[in-house]
Design an enzyme around this catalytic site. Sequence first.
Site, PDB file in Angstrom:
ATOM      1  CE  LYS A 196     -56.193 -31.408  10.754  1.00 55.65           C
ATOM      2  NZ  LYS A 196     -57.472 -32.087  10.933  1.00 55.65           N
ATOM      3  CE  LYS A 249     -57.810 -28.150   9.341  1.00 51.88           C
ATOM      4  NZ  LYS A 249     -58.570 -29.295   9.685  1.00 51.88           N
TER       5      LYS A 249
END
Length: 323
Positions: A196, A249
């Site tokens: 992320k 992400k």
Amino acid sequence: MSQFPIRRMRRLRRTAALRRLVQETHLVPSQLVWPLFVCHGSAVRREVALLPGVYQTSVDEVVKDAERAQRLGLGGIILFGLPAAKDATGSEAYDEQGVVQQAARAVKRAVPELLVIGDVCLCEYTDHGHCGVIQDGDVDNDASVYLLGKVAVTQARAGIDIVAPSDMMDGRVAGIRKALDAAGLSRVPIMSYAAKTASAFYGPFREAAGSAPQFGDRQSYQMQGGNADEAMKEIRLDVDEGADIILVKPALPCLDLVRRAKQEFGSPLAAYQVSGEYAMIKAAAARGMLDETLAMWETLYAIRRAGADIIVSYFAPTAAELL
Ligand code: PBG
């Protein structure tokens, strides 16, 4: 050496039927997960200004969205909570009566077959807006991991089917696994936001979840966007610590990471098309700059083509309706 006119690529593009026959990438509703924001109260359905079509809803209303998700055959929903009050340690996140725990119980009662994922993080619940507890001006890793374990256990007890830590603390997958197992919840899988990056594309989410950091930023725990080898290392650690599903992400800015992760780990792989990715398309379409539906499909298929098995997206219900 050109093979033309023997080889004419346009032959298989001439009609819709031909194009359909040679379509390489497919998308079905069960691959889509819908993020939902749940708040206290009843009959609340407040649209998020920066995210048209995304709502903060009370438990009774979230049940309606869950029923819709089930009707559409979505892969599941992922719940984010807006607490009644925030404090230094984000205590509502691990309260049996927390808003996500209440929503999970209500959804499970109404639609038991629907897969419900719980976002495990503290940022929506802390008064400082960081994803863990603060010690000497920075997020204290190990103290935060301890609390994240409690979040996961209370969510799983409330009926959450998969816990999804999004905090980016070191060792949190192992910590959560240990906490779940100790609570007799060894059956509950972990989907870790393994890679992320500290991304500008989370901007609108912070309005939806009320989780903007009150000082500093998230760069001391989220990854630098430019580091692909580090992303693979992050994912390997999470897989080794027991992550059952890994998530990358944001999605479009990280398609190369999605591809590499699929090749290197062969694990069930999710990608999160985040709030900014959705808002960008919505805003451009509202100004007549592009066709919203076409842009939606193009991005969802690109994420699939890169290698994602699962896509978390605010477009999930819209896409499933059209599939
Ligand atoms: C919380 C969390 C964030 C998102 C998912 N979980 C925000 C952040 O890290 O700032 C972003 C999702 C989105 O933008 O849609 N840790």
